[in-house]
Write a protein that holds these residues in place. Structure first.
Motif, PDB file in Angstrom:
ATOM      1  N   ASN A   6      32.028  25.539  31.463  1.00 59.59           N
ATOM      2  CA  ASN A   6      32.603  26.142  30.306  1.00 59.59           C
ATOM      3  C   ASN A   6      32.286  27.023  29.519  1.00 59.59           C
ATOM      4  O   ASN A   6      31.783  27.241  28.395  1.00 59.59           O
ATOM      5  CB  ASN A   6      32.382  24.763  29.129  1.00 59.59           C
ATOM      6  CG  ASN A   6      33.642  24.874  28.234  1.00 59.59           C
ATOM      7  OD1 ASN A   6      34.689  25.428  28.138  1.00 59.59           O
ATOM      8  ND2 ASN A   6      33.187  24.181  26.995  1.00 59.59           N
ATOM      9  N   LEU A   7      31.826  28.220  30.399  1.00 61.08           N
ATOM     10  CA  LEU A   7      31.367  29.406  29.827  1.00 61.08           C
ATOM     11  C   LEU A   7      32.240  30.077  29.340  1.00 61.08           C
ATOM     12  O   LEU A   7      33.580  30.235  29.691  1.00 61.08           O
ATOM     13  CB  LEU A   7      30.502  30.338  31.043  1.00 61.08           C
ATOM     14  CG  LEU A   7      29.325  29.685  31.721  1.00 61.08           C
ATOM     15  CD1 LEU A   7      28.772  30.147  32.840  1.00 61.08           C
ATOM     16  CD2 LEU A   7      28.265  29.333  30.644  1.00 61.08           C
ATOM     17  N   PRO A   8      32.177  31.095  28.318  1.00 60.57           N
ATOM     18  CA  PRO A   8      33.029  31.920  27.796  1.00 60.57           C
ATOM     19  C   PRO A   8      33.658  33.034  28.731  1.00 60.57           C
ATOM     20  O   PRO A   8      33.368  34.274  28.204  1.00 60.57           O
ATOM     21  CB  PRO A   8      32.334  32.377  26.557  1.00 60.57           C
ATOM     22  CG  PRO A   8      30.970  32.471  27.076  1.00 60.57           C
ATOM     23  CD  PRO A   8      30.782  31.364  28.009  1.00 60.57           C
ATOM     24  N   PHE A   9      34.352  32.806  29.623  1.00 55.61           N
ATOM     25  CA  PHE A   9      34.736  33.868  30.667  1.00 55.61           C
ATOM     26  C   PHE A   9      36.433  33.614  30.804  1.00 55.61           C
ATOM     27  O   PHE A   9      36.613  32.454  30.824  1.00 55.61           O
ATOM     28  CB  PHE A   9      34.169  34.045  31.868  1.00 55.61           C
ATOM     29  CG  PHE A   9      32.731  34.833  31.831  1.00 55.61           C
ATOM     30  CD1 PHE A   9      31.437  34.185  31.367  1.00 55.61           C
ATOM     31  CD2 PHE A   9      32.727  36.202  31.927  1.00 55.61           C
ATOM     32  CE1 PHE A   9      30.373  34.795  31.364  1.00 55.61           C
ATOM     33  CE2 PHE A   9      31.735  36.994  31.967  1.00 55.61           C
ATOM     34  CZ  PHE A   9      30.376  36.097  31.556  1.00 55.61           C
ATOM     35  N   LYS A  10      37.141  34.538  30.860  1.00 55.30           N
ATOM     36  CA  LYS A  10      38.661  34.410  31.221  1.00 55.30           C
ATOM     37  C   LYS A  10      38.650  34.691  32.788  1.00 55.30           C
ATOM     38  O   LYS A  10      38.319  35.498  33.502  1.00 55.30           O
ATOM     39  CB  LYS A  10      39.321  35.507  30.538  1.00 55.30           C
ATOM     40  CG  LYS A  10      39.105  35.350  28.911  1.00 55.30           C
ATOM     41  CD  LYS A  10      40.265  36.331  28.398  1.00 55.30           C
ATOM     42  CE  LYS A  10      40.370  35.958  26.769  1.00 55.30           C
ATOM     43  NZ  LYS A  10      41.030  37.268  26.175  1.00 55.30           N
ATOM     44  N   PRO A  11      39.512  33.636  33.425  1.00 59.37           N
ATOM     45  CA  PRO A  11      39.903  33.768  34.421  1.00 59.37           C
ATOM     46  C   PRO A  11      40.632  35.130  35.098  1.00 59.37           C
ATOM     47  O   PRO A  11      40.517  35.821  35.994  1.00 59.37           O
ATOM     48  CB  PRO A  11      40.515  32.429  35.238  1.00 59.37           C
ATOM     49  CG  PRO A  11      41.069  32.155  33.942  1.00 59.37           C
ATOM     50  CD  PRO A  11      40.156  32.443  32.824  1.00 59.37           C
ATOM     51  N   GLY A  57      38.925  40.189  34.503  1.00 53.29           N
ATOM     52  CA  GLY A  57      38.860  38.749  34.660  1.00 53.29           C
ATOM     53  C   GLY A  57      37.921  38.345  35.635  1.00 53.29           C
ATOM     54  O   GLY A  57      37.831  39.051  36.568  1.00 53.29           O
ATOM     55  N   LEU A  58      37.251  37.109  35.479  1.00 55.25           N
ATOM     56  CA  LEU A  58      36.248  36.591  36.454  1.00 55.25           C
ATOM     57  C   LEU A  58      36.944  36.466  38.003  1.00 55.25           C
ATOM     58  O   LEU A  58      36.274  36.767  38.860  1.00 55.25           O
ATOM     59  CB  LEU A  58      35.739  35.300  36.012  1.00 55.25           C
ATOM     60  CG  LEU A  58      34.665  34.618  36.959  1.00 55.25           C
ATOM     61  CD1 LEU A  58      33.535  35.592  36.972  1.00 55.25           C
ATOM     62  CD2 LEU A  58      34.177  33.345  36.477  1.00 55.25           C
ATOM     63  N   VAL A  59      38.074  35.977  37.991  1.00 60.27           N
ATOM     64  CA  VAL A  59      38.483  35.571  39.539  1.00 60.27           C
ATOM     65  C   VAL A  59      38.923  36.960  40.056  1.00 60.27           C
ATOM     66  O   VAL A  59      38.661  37.030  41.435  1.00 60.27           O
ATOM     67  CB  VAL A  59      39.801  34.810  39.292  1.00 60.27           C
ATOM     68  CG1 VAL A  59      40.714  34.626  40.706  1.00 60.27           C
ATOM     69  CG2 VAL A  59      39.389  33.484  38.707  1.00 60.27           C
ATOM     70  N   PRO A  60      39.729  37.900  39.355  1.00 63.52           N
ATOM     71  CA  PRO A  60      39.917  39.231  40.177  1.00 63.52           C
ATOM     72  C   PRO A  60      38.599  39.892  40.724  1.00 63.52           C
ATOM     73  O   PRO A  60      38.647  40.446  41.751  1.00 63.52           O
ATOM     74  CB  PRO A  60      40.778  40.053  39.627  1.00 63.52           C
ATOM     75  CG  PRO A  60      41.442  39.025  38.651  1.00 63.52           C
ATOM     76  CD  PRO A  60      40.371  37.915  38.301  1.00 63.52           C
ATOM     77  N   ALA A  61      37.622  40.011  39.605  1.00 68.52           N
ATOM     78  CA  ALA A  61      36.376  40.645  39.840  1.00 68.52           C
ATOM     79  C   ALA A  61      35.681  39.955  41.127  1.00 68.52           C
ATOM     80  O   ALA A  61      35.128  40.676  42.096  1.00 68.52           O
ATOM     81  CB  ALA A  61      35.556  40.542  38.750  1.00 68.52           C
TER      82      ALA A  61
END
Length: 334
Positions: free
Chosen positions: A325-330, A281-285
């Protein structure tokens, strides 16, 4: 004859008297440094000081640390002349200093935690805001880290004094004096190399992001396409990389040897992001990317690096997912 030449040609007693003011209340270290003569240049003198400081055992190191004055002491006249001048530049020898109460509290906390006074090269700080920020950050560090940092700061103080001594002794020697540490995060030739290489790598990555984003499709302003996120990220990274290179090249130039550790950390951080963005996911990355990139930075504690990574991860969530609103999961599965 310049000051360094006089030091090299002086007898033992005179040489010791010349070196003593360079190292705060450390006659044993000063004597050992004098035995390294002759010094080829200011840098050789500074290197000799650092060499002898690092040779001190724990008992000798603590004795040296405890001989140093606190910031804004109650009896500033008891400090050495050099220390009085350094603290006076920030108004710390005045009983009416606006920072006296704040520093008194910080001094007590530091002494209680580490058992010796907070040591800082005031010549490396432009204002007291910078000094207090460094003070508060270092309070969170471990004792082992602070012992090492105290040695580094004493060396930085000595380096600044060597530079002052050299410039007083020979007004034409300024361009030949050794590089002294200039902040809580000092700029050296190796640091310049690290910044430029890191900026260059970042720029290459930004180009890949921009091209990839265009190929994936940008979409419209009202409905962003799959390539919008990498495209925007590439533009931001490109601007940042150019700013980094410009800032670093304004300094003293490049050394002949780059800081490969710092550069490797930047490359590793980018690889970490590429490998974890979809898997975690975006946040851990984002957190792992910042954490890995900051690993070589010794001025940041482990806690500070963790907090910094967490803040960047949350900021990415808010900016790219909530606002754009980009198609990424946190997070995976979120």
């Amino acid at each position: 004859m310049n000051t360094l030449s006089k030091l090299n040609d002086a007898d033992d007693d005179l040489a010791l008297s010349m070196i003593l003011p360079l190292i705060e209340r450390a006659p044993i270290v000063a004597k050992r440094v004098s035995e390294h003569r002759p010094f080829a240049d200011d840098k050789a003198l500074c290197d000799a000081i650092l060499h002898e400081l690092r040779k001190l055992n724990e008992e000798e190191s603590l004795a040296l640390f405890r001989a140093h004055p606190e910031l804004a002491p109650n009896q500033p006249h008891l400090m050495t002349e050099a220390s009085q001048q350094e603290q006076a530049r920030h108004g710390l020898t005045s009983q009416d200093s606006q920072y006296r109460e704040k520093l008194s509290s910080l001094n007590d906390q530091y002494q209680e935690k580490f058992g010796f006074p907070f040591i800082v090269a005031l010549a490396c700080h432009e204002d007291m805001g910078s000094v207090i920020q460094s003070f508060e950050m270092r309070l969170a560090d471990s004792r082992e880290a602070e012992v090492q940092r105290a040695i580094e700061q004493i060396h930085a103080v000595s380096s600044a004094r060597v530079q002052t001594l050299s410039s007083v002794g020979n007004t034409n020697a300024e361009s030949k004096t050794m590089h002294s540490v200039k902040s809580n995060h000092p700029t050296s030739s190796l640091a310049v190399w690290s910044g430029v290489i890191g900026g260059g790598v970042l720029f290459i990555i930004s180009v890949v992001f921009v091209i990839g984003g265009i190929e994936l499709g940008l979409g419209s302003p009202f409905r962003l396409g799959t390539g919008a996120f990498p495209f925007i990220t590439g533009l931001i990274l490109g601007a940042l990389s150019l700013a980094i290179c410009f800032y670093e090249l304004r300094g003293d130039g490049l050394s002949s040897t780059p800081d490969w550790i710092g550069s490797a950390a930047i490359c590793a951080a980018l690889a970490v992001f590429a490998l974890t963005a979809e898997r975690l996911g975006l946040v851990p990355a984002a957190f792992l990317t910042v954490f890995v990139a900051s690993l070589p930075e010794r001025n940041l504690s482990l806690v500070s690096k963790t907090v910094l990574g967490s803040c960047v991860g949350i900021a990415c969530w808010i900016l790219f997912i909530e606002l754009l609103n980009l198609p990424f999961k946190p997070f995976v599965g979120f």
